[in-house]
Design a protein around this motif. Structure first.
Motif, PDB file in Angstrom:
ATOM      1  N   PHE A  58       0.785  -1.164  -0.135  1.00  0.00           N
ATOM      2  CA  PHE A  58      -0.054   0.126  -0.075  1.00  0.00           C
ATOM      3  C   PHE A  58       0.825   1.072  -0.011  1.00  0.00           C
ATOM      4  N   ASP A  59       0.384   2.337  -0.705  1.00  0.00           N
ATOM      5  CA  ASP A  59       1.052   3.398  -0.690  1.00  0.00           C
ATOM      6  C   ASP A  59       0.397   4.660  -0.119  1.00  0.00           C
ATOM      7  N   GLY A  60       0.857   5.841  -0.712  1.00  0.00           N
ATOM      8  CA  GLY A  60       0.407   7.011   0.187  1.00  0.00           C
ATOM      9  C   GLY A  60      -0.872   7.641  -0.650  1.00  0.00           C
ATOM     10  N   VAL A 125      -3.281   4.689  16.225  1.00  0.00           N
ATOM     11  CA  VAL A 125      -3.477   5.608  14.967  1.00  0.00           C
ATOM     12  C   VAL A 125      -1.982   6.342  14.985  1.00  0.00           C
ATOM     13  N   HIS A 126      -1.472   6.160  13.982  1.00  0.00           N
ATOM     14  CA  HIS A 126       0.098   6.679  13.708  1.00  0.00           C
ATOM     15  C   HIS A 126      -0.069   8.266  13.445  1.00  0.00           C
ATOM     16  N   GLY A 127       1.139   8.817  13.559  1.00  0.00           N
ATOM     17  CA  GLY A 127       1.170  10.301  13.117  1.00  0.00           C
ATOM     18  C   GLY A 127       1.534  10.340  11.700  1.00  0.00           C
ATOM     19  N   TYR A 128       2.219  11.540  11.434  1.00  0.00           N
ATOM     20  CA  TYR A 128       2.461  11.943   9.932  1.00  0.00           C
ATOM     21  C   TYR A 128       3.905  11.397   9.655  1.00  0.00           C
ATOM     22  N   SER A 129       3.998  11.278   8.374  1.00  0.00           N
ATOM     23  CA  SER A 129       5.371  10.908   7.675  1.00  0.00           C
ATOM     24  C   SER A 129       5.585   9.479   7.916  1.00  0.00           C
ATOM     25  N   TYR A 130       4.398   8.536   8.100  1.00  0.00           N
ATOM     26  CA  TYR A 130       4.467   7.270   8.073  1.00  0.00           C
ATOM     27  C   TYR A 130       4.065   6.178   6.966  1.00  0.00           C
ATOM     28  N   GLY A 131       5.004   5.593   6.321  1.00  0.00           N
ATOM     29  CA  GLY A 131       4.692   4.735   5.349  1.00  0.00           C
ATOM     30  C   GLY A 131       4.005   3.577   5.855  1.00  0.00           C
ATOM     31  N   PHE A 132       3.436   2.465   4.961  1.00  0.00           N
ATOM     32  CA  PHE A 132       2.768   1.252   5.147  1.00  0.00           C
ATOM     33  C   PHE A 132       3.891   0.349   5.804  1.00  0.00           C
ATOM     34  N   MET A 154      -3.504  -1.715  13.924  1.00  0.00           N
ATOM     35  CA  MET A 154      -2.931  -0.474  13.262  1.00  0.00           C
ATOM     36  C   MET A 154      -3.900   0.152  12.312  1.00  0.00           C
ATOM     37  N   PHE A 155      -4.461   1.487  12.628  1.00  0.00           N
ATOM     38  CA  PHE A 155      -5.155   1.935  11.663  1.00  0.00           C
ATOM     39  C   PHE A 155      -4.123   2.960  10.826  1.00  0.00           C
ATOM     40  N   SER A 156      -3.946   2.367   9.355  1.00  0.00           N
ATOM     41  CA  SER A 156      -2.826   3.346   8.622  1.00  0.00           C
ATOM     42  C   SER A 156      -3.590   4.089   7.722  1.00  0.00           C
ATOM     43  N   TRP A 157      -3.655   5.344   7.869  1.00  0.00           N
ATOM     44  CA  TRP A 157      -4.094   6.140   6.943  1.00  0.00           C
ATOM     45  C   TRP A 157      -3.243   6.641   5.998  1.00  0.00           C
ATOM     46  N   PRO A 158      -3.558   7.252   4.723  1.00  0.00           N
ATOM     47  CA  PRO A 158      -2.676   7.276   3.578  1.00  0.00           C
ATOM     48  C   PRO A 158      -1.250   8.814   3.810  1.00  0.00           C
ATOM     49  N   SER A 159      -0.607   8.475   4.763  1.00  0.00           N
ATOM     50  CA  SER A 159       0.428   9.317   4.756  1.00  0.00           C
ATOM     51  C   SER A 159       1.530   9.123   3.693  1.00  0.00           C
ATOM     52  N   ALA A 168      -0.051  17.864   3.085  1.00  0.00           N
ATOM     53  CA  ALA A 168      -0.696  16.781   2.490  1.00  0.00           C
ATOM     54  C   ALA A 168      -1.205  15.680   3.807  1.00  0.00           C
ATOM     55  N   ASP A 169      -0.367  15.100   4.460  1.00  0.00           N
ATOM     56  CA  ASP A 169      -0.538  14.296   5.348  1.00  0.00           C
ATOM     57  C   ASP A 169      -1.844  14.919   6.187  1.00  0.00           C
ATOM     58  N   GLN A 170      -1.801  16.073   6.681  1.00  0.00           N
ATOM     59  CA  GLN A 170      -2.995  16.612   7.464  1.00  0.00           C
ATOM     60  C   GLN A 170      -4.269  16.407   6.852  1.00  0.00           C
ATOM     61  N   VAL A 171      -4.426  16.747   5.409  1.00  0.00           N
ATOM     62  CA  VAL A 171      -5.886  16.805   4.829  1.00  0.00           C
ATOM     63  C   VAL A 171      -6.101  15.290   4.684  1.00  0.00           C
ATOM     64  N   ASP A 172      -5.143  14.322   4.487  1.00  0.00           N
ATOM     65  CA  ASP A 172      -5.297  12.929   4.222  1.00  0.00           C
ATOM     66  C   ASP A 172      -5.848  12.241   5.614  1.00  0.00           C
ATOM     67  N   MET A 173      -5.305  12.675   6.564  1.00  0.00           N
ATOM     68  CA  MET A 173      -5.806  12.297   7.954  1.00  0.00           C
ATOM     69  C   MET A 173      -7.163  12.702   8.040  1.00  0.00           C
ATOM     70  N   GLU A 174      -7.676  14.011   7.727  1.00  0.00           N
ATOM     71  CA  GLU A 174      -8.944  14.374   8.031  1.00  0.00           C
ATOM     72  C   GLU A 174      -9.750  13.598   6.882  1.00  0.00           C
ATOM     73  N   TRP A 175      -9.478  13.448   5.765  1.00  0.00           N
ATOM     74  CA  TRP A 175     -10.131  12.503   4.692  1.00  0.00           C
ATOM     75  C   TRP A 175     -10.573  11.179   5.386  1.00  0.00           C
ATOM     76  N   SER A 176      -9.709  10.557   6.200  1.00  0.00           N
ATOM     77  CA  SER A 176      -9.945   9.159   6.595  1.00  0.00           C
ATOM     78  C   SER A 176     -10.732   9.267   7.771  1.00  0.00           C
ATOM     79  N   VAL A 177     -10.911  10.263   8.452  1.00  0.00           N
ATOM     80  CA  VAL A 177     -11.746  10.227   9.723  1.00  0.00           C
ATOM     81  C   VAL A 177     -13.135   9.687   9.837  1.00  0.00           C
ATOM     82  N   PRO A 178     -13.993   9.526   8.564  1.00  0.00           N
ATOM     83  CA  PRO A 178     -15.181   8.897   8.696  1.00  0.00           C
ATOM     84  C   PRO A 178     -14.920   7.249   8.729  1.00  0.00           C
ATOM     85  N   GLU A 179     -13.852   6.907   8.082  1.00  0.00           N
ATOM     86  CA  GLU A 179     -13.619   5.142   8.322  1.00  0.00           C
ATOM     87  C   GLU A 179     -12.946   5.140   9.525  1.00  0.00           C
TER      88      GLU A 179
END
Length: 356
Positions: A58-60, A125-132, A154-159, A168-179
């Motif tokens: 999985f990627d970013g 739930v991990h922080g920013y700059s984490y790859g899969f 582990m909940f791995s959002w698309p950092s 970019a990570d901040q908005v992708d974290m927010e995008w993942s909130v519903p899931e």
């Protein structure tokens, strides 16, 4: 002089570890079996790519929800193991690589959680700059640390796994909130009576708090977890203080770990022009109903000072004792009571200082 010598020893070990890693994971060493294999369950909102190498599965990019299990191989570094306890900073004692990623449908995923029938479920739930790849390795290490007494998810959002892609990570974290909110509700609603412990690190705190708000909007405003732990949270300090009445009842217990040695949070504070919740010193947050642990006295075992909960043995031991046994702060090791504006908080000290 001793510190300088230790620094040179540490640098030498880092070079040796890098060479050993290249030899172990290069085509010449790829066939060697690991000494140990650990695994961790994951849920991800990352896109699956065409690279079937497990670490790159999985990627970013944003994707649909996938569930599965990561297997991580460990190969010890004997030289590093002998020296790790003699220096004041973190030294890698083994080599790790993601060996396998098995995707699971929802029933199989729920069955996998049930395989470890003892102890709580720990959702990280991990922080920013984490790859899969990093998510898998950190999660498997956390599962290894907690052993059979808990089940880590582990909940791995698309950092993007790139330090310069913070926005970019901040908005992708927010995008993942519903899931993330759906997963929280799913794990909290299990009928096996197991407690849910919720760990939010760094920017992951933003997603967790937003998910709790989303659940409240959906009508689920009771406790979402038995224990909510905020690890070096990258969240606006004053906003959290203002919102605390809203969050304090979303978990039976809430714990904050903070440090004045956290460089990424200092950078984030400068970027946002406001202090972050995970900062200590003059910005330390102490609130009624929340346990605050200040780890500043431990210094930093890695240059960033941001992942002390994982790399500093004293913090890792304190976290494990709190998660697994619910031991109150005043009864845990190496911890001392302090006050701020009449409110109590706790300082985690180096073992040699705490015994004096």
């Amino acid at each position: 002089m001793k510190r300088l010598a230790a620094l040179f020893v540490g640098l030498a070990i880092a070079v040796l570890a890098a060479v050993a890693a290249w030899l172990a994971f290069s085509p010449h060493g790829a066939g060697q079996p690991p000494a140990e294999v650990g695994d961790v369950l994951f849920v991800t909102t990352r896109a699956e790519n065409d690279d079937k190498a497990p670490a790159e599965r999985f990627d970013g990019r944003r994707g649909s929800v996938s569930r599965g299990r990561c297997s991580v191989g460990y190969r010890p570094l004997p030289l590093a193991e002998r020296i790790a306890g003699e220096v004041e900073f973190w030294v890698p004692t083994d080599l790790q690589d993601v060996r396998d990623v098995a995707l699971l449908d929802r029933p199989a995923f729920e069955a996998a959680i049930g395989e470890r029938a003892r102890g709580p479920i720990v959702l990280f739930v991990h922080g920013y700059s984490y790859g899969f790849d990093r998510t898998c390795r950190m999660g498997a290490d956390l599962q290894r640390m907690l052993g059979e007494e808990a089940t880590v998810v582990m909940f791995s959002w698309p950092s993007d796994a790139n330090p310069v892609d913070y926005v970019a990570d901040q908005v992708d974290m927010e995008w993942s909130v519903p899931e993330l909110a759906d997963l929280l509700a799913e794990l909290a609603g299990r009928d096996d009576g197991r407690k849910l412990k919720l760990l939010a690190h760094s920017l992951g705190t933003r997603g967790v708090l937003f998910a709790l708000d989303l659940l409240a909007l959906r009508g689920d405003d009771g406790p979402a977890a038995e224990h909510l732990v905020l690890l070096a949270p990258d969240y606006d300090r004053q906003a959290f203080i203002d919102q605390w009445p809203r969050f304090r009842h979303r978990a039976d217990r809430v714990t904050l770990y903070a440090s004045s040695n956290d460089t990424p949070l200092k950078v984030s504070a400068a970027l946002h022009d406001h202090p972050r919740l995970g900062q200590a010193g003059e910005h330390l947050v102490v609130l009624d109903g929340m346990t605050t642990i200040d780890v500043s006295a431990l210094g930093r075992v890695r240059p960033s000072g941001h992942e002390y909960f994982f790399y500093d043995p004293a913090v890792a031991a304190d976290l494990a004792e709190s998660l697994l046994h619910g031991t109150p702060a005043e009864k845990r090791s190496n911890i001392r009571s302090r006050t701020l504006d009449g409110r109590p908080y706790w300082a985690l000290l180096p073992p040699e200082s705490a015994t004096k």
